[in-house]
Write a protein that holds these residues in place. Sequence first.
Motif, PDB file in Angstrom:
ATOM      1  N   GLY A  79      44.992  40.175  40.094  1.00 13.70           N
ATOM      2  CA  GLY A  79      43.707  40.701  40.010  1.00 13.70           C
ATOM      3  C   GLY A  79      43.727  42.194  40.572  1.00 13.70           C
ATOM      4  O   GLY A  79      44.812  42.748  40.404  1.00 13.70           O
ATOM      5  N   ILE A  80      42.701  42.658  41.617  1.00 18.40           N
ATOM      6  CA  ILE A  80      42.906  43.895  42.044  1.00 18.40           C
ATOM      7  C   ILE A  80      43.379  44.231  43.254  1.00 18.40           C
ATOM      8  O   ILE A  80      44.447  43.122  43.701  1.00 18.40           O
ATOM      9  CB  ILE A  80      41.098  44.481  42.188  1.00 18.40           C
ATOM     10  CG1 ILE A  80      40.892  46.029  42.491  1.00 18.40           C
ATOM     11  CG2 ILE A  80      40.674  43.504  43.134  1.00 18.40           C
ATOM     12  CD1 ILE A  80      41.051  46.830  41.481  1.00 18.40           C
ATOM     13  N   PHE A  81      43.277  45.399  44.173  1.00 24.45           N
ATOM     14  CA  PHE A  81      43.938  45.573  45.361  1.00 24.45           C
ATOM     15  C   PHE A  81      43.656  44.544  46.215  1.00 24.45           C
ATOM     16  O   PHE A  81      42.582  43.928  46.187  1.00 24.45           O
ATOM     17  CB  PHE A  81      43.636  46.919  45.985  1.00 24.45           C
ATOM     18  CG  PHE A  81      44.094  48.254  44.940  1.00 24.45           C
ATOM     19  CD1 PHE A  81      45.360  48.436  45.041  1.00 24.45           C
ATOM     20  CD2 PHE A  81      42.980  48.823  44.256  1.00 24.45           C
ATOM     21  CE1 PHE A  81      45.752  49.849  44.482  1.00 24.45           C
ATOM     22  CE2 PHE A  81      43.532  50.082  43.513  1.00 24.45           C
ATOM     23  CZ  PHE A  81      44.618  50.309  43.857  1.00 24.45           C
ATOM     24  N   PRO A  98      48.237  45.577  43.521  1.00 21.31           N
ATOM     25  CA  PRO A  98      47.651  44.436  42.941  1.00 21.31           C
ATOM     26  C   PRO A  98      48.429  43.649  42.357  1.00 21.31           C
ATOM     27  O   PRO A  98      49.476  43.976  41.657  1.00 21.31           O
ATOM     28  CB  PRO A  98      46.755  45.164  41.631  1.00 21.31           C
ATOM     29  CG  PRO A  98      46.550  46.532  42.299  1.00 21.31           C
ATOM     30  CD  PRO A  98      47.812  46.958  42.968  1.00 21.31           C
ATOM     31  N   CYS A 151      43.376  55.837  45.815  1.00 23.78           N
ATOM     32  CA  CYS A 151      42.357  55.529  44.466  1.00 23.78           C
ATOM     33  C   CYS A 151      41.032  54.602  45.137  1.00 23.78           C
ATOM     34  O   CYS A 151      41.293  53.592  45.592  1.00 23.78           O
ATOM     35  CB  CYS A 151      43.109  54.592  43.686  1.00 23.78           C
ATOM     36  SG  CYS A 151      41.925  53.777  42.285  1.00 23.78           S
ATOM     37  N   TYR A 190      35.619  47.766  38.053  1.00 26.01           N
ATOM     38  CA  TYR A 190      36.587  48.551  38.855  1.00 26.01           C
ATOM     39  C   TYR A 190      37.061  49.700  38.411  1.00 26.01           C
ATOM     40  O   TYR A 190      37.023  49.796  36.994  1.00 26.01           O
ATOM     41  CB  TYR A 190      37.723  47.685  38.919  1.00 26.01           C
ATOM     42  CG  TYR A 190      37.748  46.319  39.556  1.00 26.01           C
ATOM     43  CD1 TYR A 190      37.210  46.241  40.801  1.00 26.01           C
ATOM     44  CD2 TYR A 190      38.137  44.983  39.092  1.00 26.01           C
ATOM     45  CE1 TYR A 190      36.893  44.971  41.593  1.00 26.01           C
ATOM     46  CE2 TYR A 190      38.265  43.887  39.562  1.00 26.01           C
ATOM     47  CZ  TYR A 190      37.548  43.935  40.786  1.00 26.01           C
ATOM     48  OH  TYR A 190      37.296  42.486  41.588  1.00 26.01           O
ATOM     49  N   LEU A 191      36.964  50.678  39.274  1.00 25.48           N
ATOM     50  CA  LEU A 191      37.819  52.079  38.719  1.00 25.48           C
ATOM     51  C   LEU A 191      36.896  53.027  37.867  1.00 25.48           C
ATOM     52  O   LEU A 191      37.326  54.085  37.694  1.00 25.48           O
ATOM     53  CB  LEU A 191      39.088  51.983  38.184  1.00 25.48           C
ATOM     54  CG  LEU A 191      39.921  50.984  38.923  1.00 25.48           C
ATOM     55  CD1 LEU A 191      41.409  50.650  37.898  1.00 25.48           C
ATOM     56  CD2 LEU A 191      40.495  51.680  40.067  1.00 25.48           C
ATOM     57  N   HIS A 192      35.562  52.612  37.258  1.00 28.51           N
ATOM     58  CA  HIS A 192      35.123  53.413  36.538  1.00 28.51           C
ATOM     59  C   HIS A 192      33.629  53.988  36.849  1.00 28.51           C
ATOM     60  O   HIS A 192      33.035  52.956  37.637  1.00 28.51           O
ATOM     61  CB  HIS A 192      34.767  52.563  35.075  1.00 28.51           C
ATOM     62  CG  HIS A 192      35.999  52.508  34.320  1.00 28.51           C
ATOM     63  ND1 HIS A 192      36.869  53.771  33.644  1.00 28.51           N
ATOM     64  CD2 HIS A 192      37.026  51.535  34.400  1.00 28.51           C
ATOM     65  CE1 HIS A 192      37.840  53.024  33.176  1.00 28.51           C
ATOM     66  NE2 HIS A 192      38.255  51.759  33.649  1.00 28.51           N
TER      67      HIS A 192
END
Lengths: 273, 284
Positions: free
Chosen positions: B183-185, B180, B219, B239-241
């Motif tokens: 922002g995100i990936f 990243p 991930c 994201y991620l949660h």
Amino acid sequence: MTDLSLNADIVREVLVGFIEDEVTKAGFYRVVVGLSGGVDSSLSAYLAAEALGPNNVWGILMPYKTSSPESVEHARLVVDRLKINAMQIDITPQIDAYFDCFPEADHVRRGNKMARERMTILFDQSAALHALVLGTSNKTELMLGYGTLYGDMASAINPIGDLFKTQVRHLARHVGVPEVIVQKKPSADLWVGQTDEEELGFTYEQVDQALYLMIDKRYEIANLVACGFDERFVRGVFAKVQASQYKRRLPLIAKVSHRTIDRDFRYPRDWGI
Amino acid sequence: MGRSFKIALAQIQPALGDLERNLSLHEKLCEEAIAEGADLLVFPELSLTGYFLKDLVPSVALTPESPALTPLKELSRRIAMTIGFIEEAPGHFFHNAALFLEGGEVRHLHRKVYLPTYGIFDEQRYLAEGDRVRAFETSFGRMAILLCEDMWHPSAAYIAAVDGAEFFLVPSASPGRGTPQKGIFANAKAWELINRAYAQLFTVYIIYANRIGYEDGACFWGGSEVIGPSGECLAKAEYLHDSLLLAVIDSSEIRRARTMNPMLRDEKLDLTLRELQKIQERRS
């Protein structure tokens, strides 16, 4: 210049989540990490303290008599800042006892032996503490093979192995690793006056640019040269990556059965956890 | 015309290769979604097994009739759902598949058509590919399931749309790739672009349920979302949660979107078929 910056907030969250998830689902809640006083191990320790809480992180300092006093000092700084547990073990007696039998050994043999001595201490302490060994090798050194096989390259899980050195520095600053550690010249500290960049023959900034394009973006050597990279430099980097491939793989196993480990016996590492 | 219903997306972390734990997790999420008043619950890809199974595939395979699925079928009398699993088809072919359960029954089975086998993915090594994309009737309207990589083939989305699907259910197990920067990936940003583009192009709802957690260091980034038929984001999970993402869907919105942008009406199926046929003949 290729942009190797990263979104430090998100990457930090991903790596902290990685440590928490991969440690706890394996049935552990502690890690041990060898602290050299450098930016890589400092960053790993910072991420682990955030993931597991400082009480569950053991920073192990393992100086040799020729190690720079600064190394211990900086490792102590990390321990104090993070309020993690610390243990200092001088590896001089066992290293010297061994090389008393082999006085002709050069500094590479000695350096590798020290790295492996430290590894055995980390794994032994991990058993004593019911902890996992946290890795501290970055992508640059893993790709170049600039590490000791079964020495500093050994760990149970490695949060920073997919970050180039340039990105490690960026993230280290972001999480609050002291500037004196981020800025100092990287050194394996295996002999007096050693620095990574002098030994490698280029700077991390230079090589990260080439490695990123070569590895992440699949540039061939000709593409890199067309982009303006020096051909000798690029060929040298490629040769290091190729020559060190064995360090990134399990030992070769002579195949005779139907299912051989890692060839056709393929289970996830997270099998059953 | 149209009706309103509440949809829930289960942004969970399945345990790798542990059917029993994952079945309990599904039952728990069903109860939570029911308590939230949801009518339909969408689980991620391979929600009952985890994703990077490798040689575990045959060990976790089920058939749609497996007794292990009975509790979820029973729950589907109270809440319709899409679940992801490894299906063992006749002939012992293993598929990455999803079921739509409603009223205690299997209403639809989708076998993933496009099995990614590049980069981090190795699905063709372990799995057989599906051979069809079909829309199907539900009490909420006509839907289609497109499993993760299926969405990266516009032909699959096109077939679903011209077969009358007004809702694309997209269970996903997308591992983050591309460090990243902003922002995100990088691949997550591509997903978000595709979801919005397809919603708008095909004037459908995109219900994208991605998972979270880590498998062997990879991930899964979450970020599940519901995109309306004009391309607007109606709900977005973190994201991620983990998360139970809720959205109220007003299916009369499809009528409005298709009135304003009647591209599907103008779609030239004959031309498409004719030209594809020609291309195929030329290639063979």
